[in-house]
Scaffold this active site. Sequence first.
Site, mmCIF file in Angstrom:
data_model
loop_
_atom_site.group_PDB
_atom_site.id
_atom_site.type_symbol
_atom_site.label_atom_id
_atom_site.label_comp_id
_atom_site.label_asym_id
_atom_site.label_seq_id
_atom_site.Cartn_x
_atom_site.Cartn_y
_atom_site.Cartn_z
ATOM 1 N N ASP A 155 -7.075 -9.656 1.007
ATOM 2 C CA ASP A 155 -6.373 -8.934 2.067
ATOM 3 C C ASP A 155 -7.411 -8.224 2.915
ATOM 4 O O ASP A 155 -8.612 -8.387 2.682
ATOM 5 C CB ASP A 155 -5.371 -7.921 1.467
ATOM 6 C CG ASP A 155 -6.057 -6.761 0.752
ATOM 7 O OD1 ASP A 155 -7.295 -6.761 0.633
ATOM 8 O OD2 ASP A 155 -5.346 -5.834 0.331
ATOM 9 N N ASP B 125 -3.592 -3.866 4.596
ATOM 10 C CA ASP B 125 -3.246 -2.514 4.132
ATOM 11 C C ASP B 125 -3.837 -1.493 5.089
ATOM 12 O O ASP B 125 -5.031 -1.523 5.368
ATOM 13 C CB ASP B 125 -3.839 -2.238 2.742
ATOM 14 C CG ASP B 125 -3.131 -2.993 1.630
ATOM 15 O OD1 ASP B 125 -1.954 -3.381 1.841
ATOM 16 O OD2 ASP B 125 -3.736 -3.194 0.565
ATOM 17 N N ASP C 209 -8.287 -4.279 4.336
ATOM 18 C CA ASP C 209 -7.915 -2.872 4.143
ATOM 19 C C ASP C 209 -8.582 -1.998 5.199
ATOM 20 O O ASP C 209 -9.780 -2.130 5.442
ATOM 21 C CB ASP C 209 -8.391 -2.395 2.759
ATOM 22 C CG ASP C 209 -7.973 -3.326 1.626
ATOM 23 O OD1 ASP C 209 -6.789 -3.320 1.269
ATOM 24 O OD2 ASP C 209 -8.833 -4.076 1.108
#
Length: 397
Positions: free
Chosen positions: A204, A321, A206
């Site tokens: 992902d 995120d 962040d």
Amino acid sequence: QINEAAAVVFSVPSYACQRRTTLQNHNTVLTEALSLLAENAELNEEDGRAIAFRRSEAVLKALPKAVTNLADLRGLPCLGEHSLKIIKDVLKDGVSSEVETTRQSDRYKALKVLTGIFGVGAKTADRWIKMGISTLHQLQASGQTLNQAQQAGLEHYEDLNQPVAKAEADAIGDVVQKVVLSVLPGALITLIGGFRRGKPTGHDVDFLITHPEEGREVGLLPKVASLLKSQGFLLYQKTTRNSYLESDDGPARLSSNMDRFERCFSIFKLEMNPGTTRSGTPRSSSRTESQSDDHSPQTPGGVHENGLESRRRSWRAVRVDLVVSPISQFAFALLGWTGSKLFEREMRRWAGHEKAMSLSSHALYDTKQRRYLRAASEEEIFAHLGLEYIPPSQRNA
Ligand code: ATP
Ligand code: MN
Ligand code: MN
């Protein structure tokens, strides 16, 4: 080589936060074996076991050269009986039968496939497996009620299980930066997580956001999320408010690794220009062999992105995120969200066991002095803890 006489003696401190662990790993065969057992333990919620394997793995990652002989391991910390047995087998045969058996096991494969869905954890996967669901097709056919995160996770299953490249993270960073600054001029956006540690890919992306004037950051994310959404950048998002109050429950709950910053878990829609589309990278590149049999994570029919259709798409889904911290907690948030997970865990353990302090992504509390220790930089936090400063690129434990 017939040189078996001299065993190299490695000297490694026992907490991962006392060591410099770069991405250069001289023992990948051994660490991959231990990592699979750690992952399997995590998927089965055997936490103690998982941590033991993670610690052994991390010790081997920190070594300056390859281990060729069991005697090389003399004096190393954290290597339990079980890990030693695995290492011994791999050194002797190139593989460990326990690792291979686990890798091939139906339960491991099913847990991998199901927890590969964003929003599905070990508990949910276990419940489904007990109901006879171990593939995406079976899940689809079962009529199980899925929450919104899981629906989005299933819909974008393939994309979300592809590694995210640094260039993709940077492209998302540009979009995030633009939108955040339009809502809050002067805000500071930092790439955190694995990419800050120098990893070339991640699962992902962040970001940590703050503002030099304390308080200006409050309520930022709902605005950012709705702008991103209106501009077509979000396929899914869930925003939660900051629930941290220094006075309310003090350091007790801080030992938990869940922090309480304002945050947004999202699935980003990333436009790709022809040069960077997946045609250059085979879609199956990140799959393990265990996933290519009938448990294969083919996306269930009808729902979405698959085959030819996806090859023609000009975008991909990426997990993103966003975390917001007040400037007064920024150093702690930065340290806590840079990882690696084991490095963070070890740092908190060091704080508690060696220094009678409680470290979280919000603060550092000194139990003996009964007060919070302020820090404006990561360097100051390491100093408070009596640790040598370790830069992000050497926190890859
Ligand atoms: P990857 O490249 O696979 O994404 P990563 O190191 O970036 O690896 P993440 O799961 O994205 O891993 O987590 C990044 C950091 O954020 C870790 O240090 C982790 O401890 C921290 N973190 C993740 N989720 C939370 C959470 N809910 N609360 C507090 N900290 C978290
Ligand atoms: Mn990450
Ligand atoms: Mn993350």
